[in-house]
Motif scaffolding. Sequence first.
Motif, mmCIF file in Angstrom:
data_model
loop_
_atom_site.group_PDB
_atom_site.id
_atom_site.type_symbol
_atom_site.label_atom_id
_atom_site.label_comp_id
_atom_site.label_asym_id
_atom_site.label_seq_id
_atom_site.Cartn_x
_atom_site.Cartn_y
_atom_site.Cartn_z
ATOM 1 N N THR A 83 0.789 -1.329 -0.254
ATOM 2 C CA THR A 83 0.045 0.005 0.137
ATOM 3 C C THR A 83 0.684 1.343 -0.029
ATOM 4 O O THR A 83 0.349 2.352 0.068
ATOM 5 N N THR A 84 2.346 1.056 -0.182
ATOM 6 C CA THR A 84 3.139 2.251 -0.100
ATOM 7 C C THR A 84 2.538 3.002 -1.410
ATOM 8 O O THR A 84 2.697 2.623 -2.268
ATOM 9 N N HIS A 85 2.568 4.519 -1.019
ATOM 10 C CA HIS A 85 1.998 5.141 -2.025
ATOM 11 C C HIS A 85 3.073 5.616 -3.288
ATOM 12 O O HIS A 85 2.994 5.670 -4.548
ATOM 13 N N VAL A 86 4.496 5.570 -2.817
ATOM 14 C CA VAL A 86 5.371 5.790 -3.691
ATOM 15 C C VAL A 86 5.625 4.535 -4.737
ATOM 16 O O VAL A 86 5.662 5.013 -6.009
ATOM 17 N N VAL A 87 5.542 3.443 -4.180
ATOM 18 C CA VAL A 87 5.448 2.245 -5.011
ATOM 19 C C VAL A 87 4.370 2.254 -6.188
ATOM 20 O O VAL A 87 4.266 2.050 -7.192
ATOM 21 N N ILE A 88 3.022 2.245 -5.553
ATOM 22 C CA ILE A 88 2.017 2.427 -6.289
ATOM 23 C C ILE A 88 1.807 3.516 -7.401
ATOM 24 O O ILE A 88 1.377 3.289 -8.497
ATOM 25 N N ASN A 89 2.318 4.671 -6.990
ATOM 26 C CA ASN A 89 2.149 5.659 -7.867
ATOM 27 C C ASN A 89 3.245 5.560 -9.057
ATOM 28 O O ASN A 89 2.973 5.920 -10.090
ATOM 29 N N GLN A 90 4.445 4.958 -8.825
ATOM 30 C CA GLN A 90 5.507 4.769 -9.706
ATOM 31 C C GLN A 90 4.754 3.916 -10.677
ATOM 32 O O GLN A 90 4.913 3.893 -11.888
ATOM 33 N N LEU A 91 3.951 2.508 -10.292
ATOM 34 C CA LEU A 91 3.498 1.863 -11.140
ATOM 35 C C LEU A 91 2.207 2.260 -12.030
ATOM 36 O O LEU A 91 2.118 2.088 -13.294
ATOM 37 N N ASN A 92 1.607 3.250 -11.321
ATOM 38 C CA ASN A 92 0.607 3.813 -12.048
ATOM 39 C C ASN A 92 1.145 4.987 -12.931
ATOM 40 O O ASN A 92 0.237 5.185 -14.170
ATOM 41 N N ARG A 93 2.035 5.457 -13.193
ATOM 42 C CA ARG A 93 2.625 6.243 -14.067
ATOM 43 C C ARG A 93 3.511 5.852 -15.189
ATOM 44 O O ARG A 93 4.075 6.486 -15.928
ATOM 45 N N LEU A 94 3.747 4.363 -15.213
ATOM 46 C CA LEU A 94 4.456 3.692 -16.256
ATOM 47 C C LEU A 94 3.695 3.834 -17.485
ATOM 48 O O LEU A 94 2.260 3.918 -17.595
ATOM 49 N N HIS A 95 3.907 4.180 -18.716
ATOM 50 C CA HIS A 95 3.379 4.632 -19.784
ATOM 51 C C HIS A 95 3.293 3.261 -20.714
ATOM 52 O O HIS A 95 4.219 2.670 -20.717
ATOM 53 N N ILE A 96 2.075 3.247 -21.164
ATOM 54 C CA ILE A 96 1.739 1.983 -21.954
ATOM 55 C C ILE A 96 1.229 2.416 -23.504
ATOM 56 O O ILE A 96 0.800 3.646 -23.476
ATOM 57 N N ARG A 97 1.082 1.461 -24.118
ATOM 58 C CA ARG A 97 0.499 1.829 -25.691
ATOM 59 C C ARG A 97 -1.012 0.807 -25.670
ATOM 60 O O ARG A 97 -0.658 -0.374 -25.500
ATOM 61 N N CYS A 98 -1.829 1.617 -26.111
ATOM 62 C CA CYS A 98 -3.055 0.565 -26.225
ATOM 63 C C CYS A 98 -3.180 -0.193 -27.449
ATOM 64 O O CYS A 98 -2.817 0.430 -28.602
ATOM 65 N N LYS A 99 -3.235 -1.621 -27.310
ATOM 66 C CA LYS A 99 -3.271 -2.547 -28.339
ATOM 67 C C LYS A 99 -4.437 -2.319 -29.729
ATOM 68 O O LYS A 99 -4.149 -2.695 -30.721
ATOM 69 N N HIS A 100 -5.447 -1.732 -28.949
ATOM 70 C CA HIS A 100 -6.847 -1.709 -29.774
ATOM 71 C C HIS A 100 -6.539 -0.366 -30.670
ATOM 72 O O HIS A 100 -6.591 -0.437 -32.046
ATOM 73 N N CYS A 101 -6.134 0.810 -30.148
ATOM 74 C CA CYS A 101 -6.168 2.018 -30.984
ATOM 75 C C CYS A 101 -4.879 2.394 -31.111
ATOM 76 O O CYS A 101 -4.741 3.604 -31.861
ATOM 77 N N GLN A 102 -3.720 1.860 -30.630
ATOM 78 C CA GLN A 102 -2.560 2.449 -30.739
ATOM 79 C C GLN A 102 -2.142 3.677 -30.054
ATOM 80 O O GLN A 102 -1.011 4.031 -30.459
ATOM 81 N N GLN A 103 -3.025 4.202 -29.265
ATOM 82 C CA GLN A 103 -2.683 5.488 -28.674
ATOM 83 C C GLN A 103 -1.479 5.138 -27.486
ATOM 84 O O GLN A 103 -1.364 4.111 -27.039
ATOM 85 N N ILE A 104 -0.531 6.239 -27.741
ATOM 86 C CA ILE A 104 0.691 5.791 -26.833
ATOM 87 C C ILE A 104 0.798 6.758 -25.644
ATOM 88 O O ILE A 104 -0.107 7.733 -25.577
ATOM 89 N N ASN A 105 1.557 6.507 -24.730
ATOM 90 C CA ASN A 105 2.044 7.313 -23.407
ATOM 91 C C ASN A 105 0.646 7.556 -22.655
ATOM 92 O O ASN A 105 0.499 8.478 -22.287
ATOM 93 N N ILE A 106 -0.028 6.324 -22.499
ATOM 94 C CA ILE A 106 -1.070 6.303 -21.665
ATOM 95 C C ILE A 106 -0.515 5.961 -20.264
ATOM 96 O O ILE A 106 0.037 4.854 -20.220
ATOM 97 N N GLU A 107 -0.883 6.682 -19.116
ATOM 98 C CA GLU A 107 -0.273 6.111 -17.639
ATOM 99 C C GLU A 107 -1.269 4.795 -17.427
ATOM 100 O O GLU A 107 -2.438 4.749 -17.526
ATOM 101 N N ARG A 108 -0.542 3.941 -17.005
ATOM 102 C CA ARG A 108 -1.208 2.695 -16.476
ATOM 103 C C ARG A 108 -2.190 2.869 -15.717
ATOM 104 O O ARG A 108 -3.466 2.090 -15.672
ATOM 105 N N GLY A 109 -2.223 3.873 -14.576
ATOM 106 C CA GLY A 109 -3.311 4.101 -13.832
ATOM 107 C C GLY A 109 -4.450 4.560 -14.455
ATOM 108 O O GLY A 109 -5.661 4.572 -13.810
ATOM 109 N N ASN A 110 -4.431 5.167 -15.682
ATOM 110 C CA ASN A 110 -5.621 5.597 -16.481
ATOM 111 C C ASN A 110 -5.997 4.749 -17.345
ATOM 112 O O ASN A 110 -7.029 5.003 -18.424
ATOM 113 N N LEU A 111 -5.620 3.450 -17.513
ATOM 114 C CA LEU A 111 -6.103 2.324 -18.472
ATOM 115 C C LEU A 111 -7.513 2.339 -18.439
ATOM 116 O O LEU A 111 -8.162 2.267 -19.535
#
Length: 284
Positions: A83-111
Amino acid sequence: MATARDTTVCDYDYMNDAQIDDELKCSICSEPFQNPVTIKCEHTFCQHCIGKWLEIHTRCPTCREKVINHKDDRKTPSWSPVTTHVVINQLNRLHIRCKHCQQINIERGNLLDHQSKCTKMLVPCPSAHNLCPWTGPRDKQADHIAICSFHELEPILSSLQVQLNNSIERQQQLLLELQKQSSLISFLYAFINKGNVMNTKCQTQTSSKSHECALASRKDTNKKRFPCVLCRKQVSKDNVSLHTCPSNNDSNYICRNCYDQHCHLKDNKDDENEDDDEEDDDAD
């Protein structure tokens, strides 16, 4: 070994996967943590990964320290959520690309927020609850709805469902009414049982040899139990409110509880008052 990404449909890829800090990666699946948990030796893994691991092994996959002592312990989670906020926030800020629409630089926490709007995300027909089998990209859903026969029938099906619900509710009401009527019929049958009037007190001369009341003639009636014709319970003489008295072997009874449920006590009291008035007149 199944990985954390196997638990859900893999809808995204990580941007710059090689640059992600290894401290944020599970040593079992080698990917960033999904629902990270820590076991008692303080090593962290994806919850799904360590759960699958401990179904087979008893030791930590990193330090080999024993985690499970007995087979029964496998049924109880041997970890605690991170539950450590530092770890959870770091994971949520990782950038991902949607395989469906190919949009890039989406933060994982906003998936999830992205998936609710993604035009290429696969979605079912709005009439899937009416068994429409269509599934397709969100931007094609409107085209499907325009020709979907299930969607055209939606108003009719909804109306029929409302009618069905109303019918079920009415049926339940009728069943309750039927139960009440059945109870009342049973009560009336008890009153006219074999043409004998049921009395609140015995009107028969107990000295008559041709006819004796079972409730009044026996000396042991205080100990005897009498069956109520309505509730079928065995009650004592004091708890018999109404009875017939054609003979010792052919008598019926209604207990006080059933009498109170089905009779108007006021009417009964009025009848008793009239009997008392008649007795007073006879005395005069």
